[in-house]
Design a protein around this motif. Structure first.
Motif, PDB file in Angstrom:
ATOM      1  N   THR A 118       0.841  -1.202   0.000  1.00 47.73           N
ATOM      2  CA  THR A 118       0.000   0.000   0.000  1.00 47.73           C
ATOM      3  C   THR A 118       0.876   1.252   0.000  1.00 47.73           C
ATOM      4  O   THR A 118       0.597   2.226  -0.703  1.00 47.73           O
ATOM      5  CB  THR A 118      -0.827   0.097   1.320  1.00 47.73           C
ATOM      6  N   TYR A 119       1.931   1.193   0.827  1.00 45.26           N
ATOM      7  CA  TYR A 119       2.830   2.332   0.975  1.00 45.26           C
ATOM      8  C   TYR A 119       3.611   2.588  -0.311  1.00 45.26           C
ATOM      9  O   TYR A 119       3.679   3.725  -0.787  1.00 45.26           O
ATOM     10  CB  TYR A 119       3.775   2.065   2.149  1.00 45.26           C
ATOM     11  N   TRP A 142       1.484   4.085  -2.913  1.00 43.69           N
ATOM     12  CA  TRP A 142       1.185   5.476  -2.564  1.00 43.69           C
ATOM     13  C   TRP A 142       2.369   6.374  -2.920  1.00 43.69           C
ATOM     14  O   TRP A 142       2.185   7.467  -3.469  1.00 43.69           O
ATOM     15  CB  TRP A 142       0.834   5.584  -1.065  1.00 43.69           C
ATOM     16  N   ARG A 176       2.484   6.943  -6.611  1.00 47.69           N
ATOM     17  CA  ARG A 176       1.413   7.847  -7.051  1.00 47.69           C
ATOM     18  C   ARG A 176       1.698   9.273  -6.624  1.00 47.69           C
ATOM     19  O   ARG A 176       1.603  10.204  -7.422  1.00 47.69           O
ATOM     20  CB  ARG A 176       0.065   7.405  -6.469  1.00 47.69           C
ATOM     21  N   SER A 177       2.052   9.468  -5.360  1.00 53.82           N
ATOM     22  CA  SER A 177       2.184  10.843  -4.872  1.00 53.82           C
ATOM     23  C   SER A 177       3.460  11.507  -5.377  1.00 53.82           C
ATOM     24  O   SER A 177       3.452  12.693  -5.691  1.00 53.82           O
ATOM     25  CB  SER A 177       2.113  10.903  -3.346  1.00 53.82           C
ATOM     26  N   TYR A 178       4.559  10.771  -5.467  1.00 57.29           N
ATOM     27  CA  TYR A 178       5.808  11.411  -5.898  1.00 57.29           C
ATOM     28  C   TYR A 178       5.913  11.543  -7.414  1.00 57.29           C
ATOM     29  O   TYR A 178       6.260  12.591  -7.935  1.00 57.29           O
ATOM     30  CB  TYR A 178       7.028  10.676  -5.329  1.00 57.29           C
ATOM     31  N   GLN A 233       0.480   1.792  10.145  1.00 58.46           N
ATOM     32  CA  GLN A 233       0.918   2.408   8.887  1.00 58.46           C
ATOM     33  C   GLN A 233       0.001   1.990   7.732  1.00 58.46           C
ATOM     34  O   GLN A 233      -0.376   2.813   6.903  1.00 58.46           O
ATOM     35  CB  GLN A 233       2.367   2.016   8.575  1.00 58.46           C
ATOM     36  N   GLU A 234      -0.362   0.721   7.718  1.00 64.46           N
ATOM     37  CA  GLU A 234      -1.257   0.204   6.670  1.00 64.46           C
ATOM     38  C   GLU A 234      -2.589   0.963   6.709  1.00 64.46           C
ATOM     39  O   GLU A 234      -3.105   1.373   5.668  1.00 64.46           O
ATOM     40  CB  GLU A 234      -1.467  -1.305   6.878  1.00 64.46           C
ATOM     41  N   PHE A 264      -2.104   4.608   5.325  1.00 57.97           N
ATOM     42  CA  PHE A 264      -1.923   4.742   3.874  1.00 57.97           C
ATOM     43  C   PHE A 264      -3.117   4.231   3.074  1.00 57.97           C
ATOM     44  O   PHE A 264      -3.360   4.709   1.969  1.00 57.97           O
ATOM     45  CB  PHE A 264      -0.586   4.140   3.426  1.00 57.97           C
ATOM     46  N   SER A 265      -3.875   3.289   3.641  1.00 57.38           N
ATOM     47  CA  SER A 265      -5.111   2.883   2.971  1.00 57.38           C
ATOM     48  C   SER A 265      -6.062   4.070   2.918  1.00 57.38           C
ATOM     49  O   SER A 265      -6.693   4.327   1.894  1.00 57.38           O
ATOM     50  CB  SER A 265      -5.792   1.724   3.707  1.00 57.38           C
ATOM     51  N   THR A 284      -4.632   6.840   0.501  1.00 56.94           N
ATOM     52  CA  THR A 284      -4.736   6.454  -0.907  1.00 56.94           C
ATOM     53  C   THR A 284      -6.070   6.889  -1.506  1.00 56.94           C
ATOM     54  O   THR A 284      -6.143   7.305  -2.656  1.00 56.94           O
ATOM     55  CB  THR A 284      -4.533   4.930  -1.053  1.00 56.94           C
ATOM     56  N   LEU A 289      -5.945  10.509  -2.885  1.00 63.05           N
ATOM     57  CA  LEU A 289      -5.032  10.943  -3.943  1.00 63.05           C
ATOM     58  C   LEU A 289      -5.813  11.206  -5.214  1.00 63.05           C
ATOM     59  O   LEU A 289      -6.670  10.419  -5.599  1.00 63.05           O
ATOM     60  CB  LEU A 289      -3.981   9.861  -4.225  1.00 63.05           C
ATOM     61  N   SER A 295       8.096  12.321 -14.338  1.00 61.85           N
ATOM     62  CA  SER A 295       7.707  13.610 -13.784  1.00 61.85           C
ATOM     63  C   SER A 295       7.459  13.541 -12.287  1.00 61.85           C
ATOM     64  O   SER A 295       6.860  12.592 -11.798  1.00 61.85           O
ATOM     65  CB  SER A 295       6.451  14.128 -14.478  1.00 61.85           C
ATOM     66  N   ALA A 296       7.942  14.515 -11.575  1.00 63.49           N
ATOM     67  CA  ALA A 296       7.818  14.482 -10.126  1.00 63.49           C
ATOM     68  C   ALA A 296       6.847  15.541  -9.642  1.00 63.49           C
ATOM     69  O   ALA A 296       6.778  16.605 -10.197  1.00 63.49           O
ATOM     70  CB  ALA A 296       9.171  14.744  -9.489  1.00 63.49           C
TER      71      ALA A 296
END
Lengths: 103, 210
Positions: free
Chosen positions: A43-44, A47, A50-52, B187-188, B191-192, B195, B198, B209-210
């Motif tokens: 998951t991390y 993520w 996607r985010s970076y 943490q899981e 981030f779930s 996500t 996003l 691309s950043a």
């Protein structure tokens, strides 16, 4: 590249030569590789991609699975400076990443 | 018993017991100390102690800018995992480390300090903007514990998982395994939830691309 054979160049001038070769290496394309490890969560990692990098959900998952199943995935390409920036970002996220010259 | 992170109107929220918050905060403090010790180790040169402090500072700046001497990787396993080599070649990695390690260390210290601050309140509520910092700090805690538990393969991960579920009489390794599993769960959940928020943008033409 010119040859320094028989040259009467002073040390300062030959340093320019090595500076030139360093610049050339900075022009060559590099890539950043993310390596699999048993700690970072799927998951991390998705993520982070996607985010970076701004990847879509599907593309991030595909890359994450490539890391997971094949042990590594190329996550970015570009000049040396860009690769250095990206590899440091990956390290900041705690991913195992290295940069290398692109094939 | 703790409840995992979930999305709220203001960010993310988890209900943690006071002892759980204290535990996470003290783990962050341990990693902060470790990174600060590395900072001292990399800036203290044998002859810098006797120098004028202002000149020493100037020299440190020059060392960072010049980058001629490669900086050796840390000997401590945890630090090696938190501050890994960026290139296969040892010398090249050392040159890159000379230029980049202090900013990576600084970024990790900032994440861990922010996490400690957020762990002061109950429930733990995290605004959208600082959620990545908190999440990275949790990840650094997991990397630290994983390194202490010699977790290197998928089989090791399985072993640590079993250890965490084992009997009530725990030795320190089993205790670490339990904490590792707890932080993994936390943490899981974070981030779930993150996500979900996003934006879904198709930018895959430009892969870098950043």
């Amino acid at each position: 590249m010119s040859s320094a054979q028989g040259s009467t160049l002073s040390r300062e001038e030959t340093d320019l030569d090595s500076e030139f070769s360093r610049l050339l290496s900075a022009q060559r394309p590099y890539q950043v590789v993310v390596w699999n490890d048993p700690v970072n969560l799927m998951t991390y990692v998705s993520w982070v991609f996607r985010s970076y990098f701004g990847h879509s959900k599907a593309r991030a998952k595909e890359l994450m699975l490539q890391v997971h199943h094949q042990g590594r995935a190329v996550v970015s390409h570009g000049p040396r400076e860009k690769a250095e920036q990206d590899v440091t970002a990956m390290h900041q996220f705690g991913l195992q990443a290295t940069l290398e010259e692109a094939e | 018993m703790a409840t995992a992170f979930r999305a709220t109107t203001k960010g993310y929220r988890a209900d943690l017991e006071p002892h759980e918050r204290r535990l996470l905060s003290s783990l962050c403090a341990d990693v902060i100390t470790l990174l600060q010790n590395r900072e001292k180790e990399t800036t203290d040169t044998p002859d810098s102690a006797s120098e004028d402090p202002e000149f020493a500072h100037f020299r440190a700046e020059m060392a960072g800018l010049g980058g001629d001497e490669p900086l050796a990787a840390p000997t401590d396993e945890v630090l090696r995992r938190l501050l890994p080599d960026a290139l296969d070649d040892e010398e090249e990695a050392g040159h890159f480390r000379r230029l980049s390690e202090s900013s990576l260390r600084g970024a990790k210290l900032a994440d861990l300090r922010t996490a400690r601050m957020l762990l002061e309140s109950s429930p733990v509520s995290i605004q959208e903007e600082v959620a990545p910092m908190f999440g990275r700090a949790l990840n650094d805690l997991r990397l630290t514990l994983a390194s202490r538990l010699n977790l290197e393969t998928e089989e090791d991960a399985e072993r640590v998982h079993e250890l965490a579920l084992a009997s009530r009489s725990k030795d320190s390794e089993a205790f670490m395994a339990e904490i590792y599993t707890f932080i993994t769960w936390l943490q899981e959940s974070l981030f779930s939830a993150m996500t979900e928020f996003l934006p879904e943008e198709e930018t895959d033409e430009d892969m870098g691309s950043a």
